[in-house]
Write a protein that holds these residues in place. Structure first.
Motif, PDB file in Angstrom:
ATOM      1  N   LEU A   1      -5.025   0.012   5.790  1.00  0.00           N
ATOM      2  CA  LEU A   1      -5.215  -1.437   5.680  1.00  0.00           C
ATOM      3  C   LEU A   1      -6.116  -1.940   6.806  1.00  0.00           C
ATOM      4  O   LEU A   1      -6.986  -2.790   6.583  1.00  0.00           O
ATOM      5  CB  LEU A   1      -3.859  -2.134   5.714  1.00  0.00           C
ATOM      6  N   ARG A   2      -5.951  -1.410   7.993  1.00  0.00           N
ATOM      7  CA  ARG A   2      -6.794  -1.799   9.131  1.00  0.00           C
ATOM      8  C   ARG A   2      -8.253  -1.437   8.868  1.00  0.00           C
ATOM      9  O   ARG A   2      -9.156  -2.229   9.111  1.00  0.00           O
ATOM     10  CB  ARG A   2      -6.270  -1.119  10.394  1.00  0.00           C
ATOM     11  N   ARG A   3      -8.488  -0.227   8.366  1.00  0.00           N
ATOM     12  CA  ARG A   3      -9.857   0.184   8.041  1.00  0.00           C
ATOM     13  C   ARG A   3     -10.447  -0.700   6.949  1.00  0.00           C
ATOM     14  O   ARG A   3     -11.620  -1.065   7.002  1.00  0.00           O
ATOM     15  CB  ARG A   3      -9.888   1.657   7.635  1.00  0.00           C
ATOM     16  N   MET A   4      -9.623  -1.061   5.968  1.00  0.00           N
ATOM     17  CA  MET A   4     -10.067  -1.944   4.887  1.00  0.00           C
ATOM     18  C   MET A   4     -10.467  -3.311   5.461  1.00  0.00           C
ATOM     19  O   MET A   4     -11.488  -3.884   5.070  1.00  0.00           O
ATOM     20  CB  MET A   4      -8.946  -2.104   3.859  1.00  0.00           C
ATOM     21  N   ALA A   5      -9.689  -3.818   6.383  1.00  0.00           N
ATOM     22  CA  ALA A   5      -9.974  -5.109   6.999  1.00  0.00           C
ATOM     23  C   ALA A   5     -11.253  -5.049   7.836  1.00  0.00           C
ATOM     24  O   ALA A   5     -11.993  -6.032   7.903  1.00  0.00           O
ATOM     25  CB  ALA A   5      -8.802  -5.551   7.864  1.00  0.00           C
ATOM     26  N   GLU A   6     -11.512  -3.927   8.465  1.00  0.00           N
ATOM     27  CA  GLU A   6     -12.735  -3.788   9.259  1.00  0.00           C
ATOM     28  C   GLU A   6     -13.966  -3.652   8.384  1.00  0.00           C
ATOM     29  O   GLU A   6     -15.030  -4.160   8.726  1.00  0.00           O
ATOM     30  CB  GLU A   6     -12.612  -2.588  10.203  1.00  0.00           C
ATOM     31  N   ARG A   7     -13.814  -2.980   7.235  1.00  0.00           N
ATOM     32  CA  ARG A   7     -14.942  -2.808   6.309  1.00  0.00           C
ATOM     33  C   ARG A   7     -15.278  -4.082   5.563  1.00  0.00           C
ATOM     34  O   ARG A   7     -16.447  -4.380   5.344  1.00  0.00           O
ATOM     35  CB  ARG A   7     -14.627  -1.708   5.291  1.00  0.00           C
ATOM     36  N   ALA A   8     -14.245  -4.810   5.122  1.00  0.00           N
ATOM     37  CA  ALA A   8     -14.454  -6.018   4.316  1.00  0.00           C
ATOM     38  C   ALA A   8     -13.592  -7.161   4.849  1.00  0.00           C
ATOM     39  O   ALA A   8     -12.629  -7.569   4.209  1.00  0.00           O
ATOM     40  CB  ALA A   8     -14.130  -5.721   2.859  1.00  0.00           C
TER      41      ALA A   8
ATOM     42  N   ARG B   1       5.207   6.876   4.727  1.00  0.00           N
ATOM     43  CA  ARG B   1       4.294   6.961   5.876  1.00  0.00           C
ATOM     44  C   ARG B   1       3.648   5.598   6.089  1.00  0.00           C
ATOM     45  O   ARG B   1       2.462   5.408   5.835  1.00  0.00           O
ATOM     46  CB  ARG B   1       3.217   8.010   5.628  1.00  0.00           C
ATOM     47  N   ARG B   2       4.445   4.663   6.576  1.00  0.00           N
ATOM     48  CA  ARG B   2       3.964   3.293   6.758  1.00  0.00           C
ATOM     49  C   ARG B   2       2.812   3.231   7.762  1.00  0.00           C
ATOM     50  O   ARG B   2       1.922   2.406   7.648  1.00  0.00           O
ATOM     51  CB  ARG B   2       5.096   2.381   7.229  1.00  0.00           C
ATOM     52  N   ALA B   3       2.816   4.119   8.748  1.00  0.00           N
ATOM     53  CA  ALA B   3       1.743   4.112   9.752  1.00  0.00           C
ATOM     54  C   ALA B   3       0.400   4.429   9.102  1.00  0.00           C
ATOM     55  O   ALA B   3      -0.616   3.816   9.438  1.00  0.00           O
ATOM     56  CB  ALA B   3       2.046   5.112  10.864  1.00  0.00           C
ATOM     57  N   LYS B   4       0.382   5.363   8.148  1.00  0.00           N
ATOM     58  CA  LYS B   4      -0.861   5.691   7.445  1.00  0.00           C
ATOM     59  C   LYS B   4      -1.307   4.526   6.569  1.00  0.00           C
ATOM     60  O   LYS B   4      -2.498   4.240   6.469  1.00  0.00           O
ATOM     61  CB  LYS B   4      -0.698   6.962   6.607  1.00  0.00           C
TER      62      LYS B   4
ATOM     63  N   VAL C   1      -6.966 -12.343  11.982  1.00  0.00           N
ATOM     64  CA  VAL C   1      -5.567 -11.911  11.873  1.00  0.00           C
ATOM     65  C   VAL C   1      -5.575 -10.587  11.104  1.00  0.00           C
ATOM     66  O   VAL C   1      -5.332 -10.551   9.904  1.00  0.00           O
ATOM     67  CB  VAL C   1      -4.696 -12.981  11.161  1.00  0.00           C
ATOM     68  N   LEU C   2      -5.861  -9.516  11.819  1.00  0.00           N
ATOM     69  CA  LEU C   2      -5.999  -8.198  11.211  1.00  0.00           C
ATOM     70  C   LEU C   2      -4.702  -7.418  11.308  1.00  0.00           C
ATOM     71  O   LEU C   2      -3.844  -7.724  12.154  1.00  0.00           O
ATOM     72  CB  LEU C   2      -7.108  -7.427  11.919  1.00  0.00           C
ATOM     73  N   PRO C   3      -4.536  -6.400  10.463  1.00  0.00           N
ATOM     74  CA  PRO C   3      -3.348  -5.548  10.584  1.00  0.00           C
ATOM     75  C   PRO C   3      -3.332  -4.879  11.956  1.00  0.00           C
ATOM     76  O   PRO C   3      -4.368  -4.612  12.552  1.00  0.00           O
ATOM     77  CB  PRO C   3      -3.558  -4.494   9.482  1.00  0.00           C
ATOM     78  N   SER C   4      -2.145  -4.619  12.463  1.00  0.00           N
ATOM     79  CA  SER C   4      -2.015  -4.037  13.815  1.00  0.00           C
ATOM     80  C   SER C   4      -2.624  -2.644  13.838  1.00  0.00           C
ATOM     81  O   SER C   4      -2.693  -1.944  12.831  1.00  0.00           O
ATOM     82  CB  SER C   4      -0.556  -3.988  14.228  1.00  0.00           C
ATOM     83  N   ALA C   5      -3.039  -2.234  15.014  1.00  0.00           N
ATOM     84  CA  ALA C   5      -3.732  -0.957  15.161  1.00  0.00           C
ATOM     85  C   ALA C   5      -2.751   0.222  15.199  1.00  0.00           C
ATOM     86  O   ALA C   5      -3.163   1.358  15.063  1.00  0.00           O
ATOM     87  CB  ALA C   5      -4.562  -0.959  16.433  1.00  0.00           C
ATOM     88  N   GLY C   6      -1.497  -0.031  15.338  1.00  0.00           N
ATOM     89  CA  GLY C   6      -0.595   1.108  15.325  1.00  0.00           C
ATOM     90  C   GLY C   6       0.583   0.928  16.120  1.00  0.00           C
ATOM     91  O   GLY C   6       1.478   0.507  16.393  1.00  0.00           O
TER      92      GLY C   6
ATOM     93  N   ALA D   1       0.833  -1.205   0.000  1.00  0.00           N
ATOM     94  CA  ALA D   1       0.000   0.000   0.000  1.00  0.00           C
ATOM     95  C   ALA D   1       0.868   1.256   0.000  1.00  0.00           C
ATOM     96  O   ALA D   1       0.575   2.223  -0.706  1.00  0.00           O
ATOM     97  CB  ALA D   1      -0.926  -0.007   1.207  1.00  0.00           C
ATOM     98  N   ALA D   2       1.949   1.234   0.769  1.00  0.00           N
ATOM     99  CA  ALA D   2       2.840   2.396   0.821  1.00  0.00           C
ATOM    100  C   ALA D   2       3.495   2.641  -0.530  1.00  0.00           C
ATOM    101  O   ALA D   2       3.791   3.779  -0.891  1.00  0.00           O
ATOM    102  CB  ALA D   2       3.899   2.190   1.892  1.00  0.00           C
TER     103      ALA D   2
END
Length: 151
Positions: free
Chosen positions: A128-135, A120-123, A146-151, A110-111
Motif C-alpha cells: 500500500l505504501r508503494r502504491m501511494a508513492e507511485r500514484a 502478513r499485514r506488514a507486506k 497522509v500516507l500508509p505507515s512505513a512499517g 489488501a491482506a
C-alpha cells in the motif's frame, strides 16, 4: 463557560465546549513573532472523529474483495474531500489523524484481497505504501500527505 487561554489563567471546571463538530479549548499556538502561547481555538471534536471512523467502518471496505483500489478511491474520495474541507480549517493535524484510519482499513482490505498478503499485514502495508508513492493522486488523503505507515 470560561475560555481559558494565555490571558485568562483562572481554573474553572468547564474550559471547553463542542459546537458544529469542533471542540473549542485551550491549545498551543504560535504568534507572528514565533513565540508559543496558550490560545483558545477549535479543532475536530472527539464525537465528530468517532462519526468519521464509524462511517469508514460502515463502508465495509474489507469485504470489497472484487473491487480494485481505483474503485475504492472513486467511492471514498468525495467523502474524504468533504471531511477535509470542513474539519481541516483549524488544526489540520487532528483531521489527518482521523483520516489516516482509512489506511488501516485499506491494509486489511489488501491482506484479504491478495493471497500473497494472507496473515502478513506488514507486506500488505508495504504494498500500500508503494502504491501511494507511485500514484499519490489516487486517494484524496494521499495527496494531503497522509500516507500508509512505513512499517
Amino acid at each position: 463557560m470560561y475560555c481559558r487561554d494565555g490571558n485568562r489563567k483562572n481554573d474553572y471546571p468547564n474550559t471547553s465546549f463542542d459546537f458544529l463538530g469542533y471542540t473549542f479549548r485551550g491549545r498551543l499556538a504560535k504568534s507572528k513573532r514565533g513565540i508559543y502561547f496558550n490560545s483558545f481555538s477549535p479543532a475536530l471534536s472527539g464525537k465528530a472523529a468517532k462519526r468519521i471512523r464509524d462511517k469508514m467502518r460502515e463502508w465495509k471496505i474489507g469485504r470489497w474483495t472484487d473491487a480494485g483500489i481505483e474503485d475504492i478511491a472513486e467511492r471514498v474520495n468525495p467523502a474524504l474531500r468533504g471531511w477535509w474541507n470542513y474539519y481541516a480549517a483549524f488544526y489540520m493535524s487532528e483531521c489527518k489523524r482521523v483520516i489516516a484510519h482509512l489506511n488501516d482499513i485499506l491494509e486489511k482490505w489488501a491482506a484479504r484481497k491478495y493471497r500473497r498478503f494472507k496473515r502478513r499485514r506488514a507486506k500488505a502495508r508495504d504494498w500500500l505504501r508503494r502504491m501511494a508513492e507511485r500514484a499519490p493522486e489516487m486517494l484524496y488523503h494521499w495527496t494531503l500527505g497522509v500516507l500508509p505507515s512505513a512499517g
